[in-house]
Design a protein around this motif. Structure first.
Motif, short mmCIF file in Angstrom:
data_model
loop_
_atom_site.label_atom_id
_atom_site.label_comp_id
_atom_site.label_asym_id
_atom_site.label_seq_id
_atom_site.Cartn_x
_atom_site.Cartn_y
_atom_site.Cartn_z
N MET A 21 -52.40 -2.44 -0.21
CA MET A 21 -51.43 -1.63 -0.93
C MET A 21 -51.71 -0.16 -0.63
O MET A 21 -52.84 0.26 -0.48
N THR A 22 -50.66 0.62 -0.57
CA THR A 22 -50.79 2.03 -0.21
C THR A 22 -50.26 2.92 -1.33
O THR A 22 -49.51 2.46 -2.20
N ALA A 23 -50.65 4.15 -1.31
CA ALA A 23 -50.13 5.12 -2.28
C ALA A 23 -48.65 5.35 -2.03
O ALA A 23 -48.18 5.30 -0.88
N THR A 24 -47.89 5.57 -3.11
CA THR A 24 -46.45 5.79 -3.00
C THR A 24 -46.03 7.05 -3.73
O THR A 24 -46.73 7.54 -4.62
N ILE A 25 -44.89 7.53 -3.35
CA ILE A 25 -44.33 8.71 -4.00
C ILE A 25 -43.72 8.27 -5.33
O ILE A 25 -42.82 7.44 -5.36
N GLU A 26 -44.24 8.84 -6.41
CA GLU A 26 -43.82 8.49 -7.77
C GLU A 26 -42.61 9.31 -8.22
O GLU A 26 -41.69 8.79 -8.85
N SER A 27 -42.63 10.61 -7.93
CA SER A 27 -41.52 11.47 -8.32
C SER A 27 -41.55 12.74 -7.47
O SER A 27 -42.55 13.05 -6.83
N ILE A 28 -40.45 13.44 -7.50
CA ILE A 28 -40.36 14.71 -6.79
C ILE A 28 -39.73 15.74 -7.71
O ILE A 28 -39.02 15.42 -8.65
N GLY A 29 -40.00 16.98 -7.41
CA GLY A 29 -39.40 18.10 -8.13
C GLY A 29 -39.51 19.32 -7.23
O GLY A 29 -39.95 19.22 -6.08
N PHE A 30 -39.13 20.45 -7.74
CA PHE A 30 -39.24 21.67 -6.97
C PHE A 30 -40.13 22.65 -7.73
O PHE A 30 -40.17 22.65 -8.96
N THR A 31 -40.84 23.46 -7.00
CA THR A 31 -41.75 24.44 -7.58
C THR A 31 -41.76 25.67 -6.70
O THR A 31 -41.21 25.65 -5.60
N ALA A 32 -42.37 26.71 -7.18
CA ALA A 32 -42.51 27.94 -6.40
C ALA A 32 -43.93 28.03 -5.86
O ALA A 32 -44.89 27.66 -6.54
N THR A 33 -44.06 28.53 -4.65
CA THR A 33 -45.38 28.74 -4.05
C THR A 33 -45.94 30.07 -4.56
O THR A 33 -45.27 30.82 -5.28
N HIS A 34 -47.15 30.37 -4.15
CA HIS A 34 -47.77 31.65 -4.52
C HIS A 34 -46.96 32.83 -3.99
O HIS A 34 -47.01 33.92 -4.55
N ASP A 35 -46.23 32.61 -2.91
CA ASP A 35 -45.42 33.67 -2.32
C ASP A 35 -44.01 33.72 -2.91
O ASP A 35 -43.17 34.47 -2.44
N ALA A 57 -31.56 12.72 1.10
CA ALA A 57 -31.79 13.59 -0.05
C ALA A 57 -33.24 13.45 -0.49
O ALA A 57 -33.83 12.36 -0.39
N ALA A 58 -33.81 14.53 -1.00
CA ALA A 58 -35.22 14.51 -1.39
C ALA A 58 -35.51 13.44 -2.44
O ALA A 58 -36.57 12.82 -2.42
N GLY A 59 -34.59 13.19 -3.35
CA GLY A 59 -34.79 12.18 -4.38
C GLY A 59 -35.01 10.78 -3.82
O GLY A 59 -35.60 9.93 -4.48
N GLU A 60 -34.54 10.55 -2.62
CA GLU A 60 -34.70 9.24 -1.97
C GLU A 60 -36.13 9.01 -1.48
O GLU A 60 -36.46 7.91 -1.02
N LEU A 61 -36.98 10.01 -1.57
CA LEU A 61 -38.38 9.84 -1.18
C LEU A 61 -39.16 9.00 -2.19
O LEU A 61 -40.18 8.42 -1.85
N VAL A 62 -38.66 8.95 -3.43
CA VAL A 62 -39.34 8.18 -4.47
C VAL A 62 -39.43 6.72 -4.04
O VAL A 62 -38.44 6.11 -3.61
N GLY A 63 -40.65 6.17 -4.13
CA GLY A 63 -40.89 4.79 -3.72
C GLY A 63 -41.38 4.64 -2.29
O GLY A 63 -41.87 3.57 -1.91
N LYS A 64 -41.24 5.70 -1.50
CA LYS A 64 -41.71 5.64 -0.11
C LYS A 64 -43.22 5.78 -0.07
O LYS A 64 -43.83 6.37 -0.95
N PRO A 65 -43.86 5.24 0.98
CA PRO A 65 -45.31 5.43 1.13
C PRO A 65 -45.63 6.91 1.37
O PRO A 65 -44.84 7.63 1.98
N TRP A 66 -46.78 7.32 0.89
CA TRP A 66 -47.13 8.73 1.02
C TRP A 66 -47.33 9.16 2.46
O TRP A 66 -47.33 10.34 2.77
#
Length: 66
Positions: free
Chosen positions: A1-15, A52-61
């Motif tokens: 079994m492998t790690a999977t993407i649980e959820s995604i969101g957006f954030t700001a970097t230090h820059d 779409a980025a939301g479709e990454l949920v459930g994919k292997p890391w």
């Protein structure tokens, strides 16, 4: 079994740039969050074959390794 993407969101970097915040769940129940920089989001989505980025949920890391 492998790690999977649980959820995604957006954030700001230090820059102050936009990044994709990806929450990864490991088989042992542990979780970790990583950021994908804006310039790499399209590459990750292409590797994962999603439109779409939301479709990454459930994919292997491994799709994050570009």
């Amino acid at each position: 079994m492998t790690a999977t993407i649980e959820s995604i969101g957006f954030t700001a970097t230090h820059d102050g740039e936009v990044a994709l915040a990806v929450l990864i769940r490991f088989p042992n129940g542990g979780m970790s969050q990583v950021q994908i920089l804006n310039e790499d989001i399209a590459k990750v989505m292409e590797k994962a074959d999603v439109a779409a980025a939301g479709e990454l949920v459930g994919k292997p890391w491994s799709v994050l390794n570009i």
